[in-house]
Design an enzyme around this catalytic site. Sequence first.
Site, PDB file in Angstrom:
ATOM      1  N   ASP A   7       0.922  -1.195   0.050  1.00 47.42           N
ATOM      2  CA  ASP A   7      -0.033   0.060  -0.063  1.00 47.42           C
ATOM      3  C   ASP A   7       0.948   1.178   0.191  1.00 47.42           C
ATOM      4  O   ASP A   7       1.865   1.176   0.219  1.00 47.42           O
ATOM      5  CB  ASP A   7      -0.998   0.031   1.150  1.00 47.42           C
ATOM      6  CG  ASP A   7      -0.276   0.068   2.614  1.00 47.42           C
ATOM      7  OD1 ASP A   7       0.751  -0.626   2.593  1.00 47.42           O
ATOM      8  OD2 ASP A   7      -0.511   0.953   3.290  1.00 47.42           O
TER       9      ASP A   7
ATOM     10  N   GLU B  78       0.082  -1.104   5.568  1.00 47.53           N
ATOM     11  CA  GLU B  78       1.238  -0.823   6.446  1.00 47.53           C
ATOM     12  C   GLU B  78       0.917   0.431   6.873  1.00 47.53           C
ATOM     13  O   GLU B  78       1.167   0.899   8.162  1.00 47.53           O
ATOM     14  CB  GLU B  78       2.718  -1.249   5.971  1.00 47.53           C
ATOM     15  CG  GLU B  78       3.778  -0.791   6.837  1.00 47.53           C
ATOM     16  CD  GLU B  78       4.287   0.552   6.884  1.00 47.53           C
ATOM     17  OE1 GLU B  78       5.298   0.779   7.877  1.00 47.53           O
ATOM     18  OE2 GLU B  78       3.832   1.112   5.982  1.00 47.53           O
TER      19      GLU B  78
END
Length: 426
Positions: free
Chosen positions: A97, A192
Amino acid sequence: MLIVVSQAQSERKPPTEPAMDRFVRYVKIDTQSQEDQTTTPSTRKQLNLANLLAKELTSLGAQNVRVSEFGIVYAMVPGNLADNSKVPVVGFIAHMDTSPAVSGENVNAVIHKNYQGGDITLPKDPTQVITVEKNPVLKELIGDDIITADGTTLLGSDDKSGVAEIMTMIDTLRQNPQIKHGTLAIAFTPDEEVGTGIEKFDVKGFGAKVAYTVDGEELGEISDETWSARTATVTFQGKSTHPGTAKGIMVNAMYAMGDYLSHFPHDMLPETTEGRVGFVHPYAGVIDVETSTLKILLRDFDMSGLDAKEKLLRDMVTQTGDKLPQVKITIDVKENYKNMKEVLKNFPELTNNAMEAARRAGLKPFLKPIRGGTDGSRLTFQGLPTPNLFTGGGNFHGKLEFNSRRGLEKSTETLIHLVQIFAEKS
Ligand SMILES: [Zn+2]
């Protein structure tokens, strides 16, 4: 020894796709995560990259490739030693991400070929300039090909650099069976940046004994220390009533919050600290007559320092409470993560092997405490010791993010040396 190393390198077959091409391909896939979601992954679009990586891992010969229900990609790269059981299974982890702070949609990677020094102005927004003054590392990138976004989005170097480097390592190992290594565990994680993906990580199923996140910045930077982190929520309870008939009844909670904010010490804030100095950081809140709330980050490398900061915030509650006794003030402090050094000090070979690998790649490794957390901090406390390695990138989470051809290639080369060192030393 040096001659042997360089000979081995010249005989090495290149990966089927250069690290930079792979990186540019991945950054085009929008994987922005989103705060305050109840599902993992927080955004479905992260699965687009997850599924692509799973497919590519399979075609690169990885085994047991799977995408979990939470969008985590796991795989195993089989070792090629006579007895792989003698070498610990080493894990490599990067996150898919990108930060919710800046859009990651339609990323247009711009390659500044053969960079000759000076500030880099991003083509679609002339106010976005990567300056030498703020990025002295640029001086080391002369002659390199620098990759940036076009000024309208982030680049996604954080952490598609790590993803591309791990994939290029696997690709290179497959092309070069003469490079000896033990079994490797691979994982690519979602969310994350919003801190939730790693909660769903299956440490046991991953199968590694030790691991590295590949999520750092400058070439050579290795981190085995992170913040110890807590979050405080301070609630100011007042009393709301119709303002026309409020005399003697209304208690406006906002003023208590304002008073509380005025007590923050100026030399203990993110904007006034660096290096190993911790901070308190009021970062969000709701301001309302009846109930106002304030959220505060507490960060320090040492537990004693963190305890002192918590005490300070509690003392400030008492101070404001004494001044404005009609407002009821409560404070709730939660533990977020702990400095992974508390565990990693018992696994010095993890850091040492990484330093040696960087040196073999021709870099000057250095240790840098992370003024933040990593997925590795959490994994370390779950029994999987996981320091963090550089990716060559810089300016994470903003429009000025960058990496370079050499950054991607040298980071990849370090990973390849690292798996060999584990094989040699076992
Ligand atoms: Zn990252």
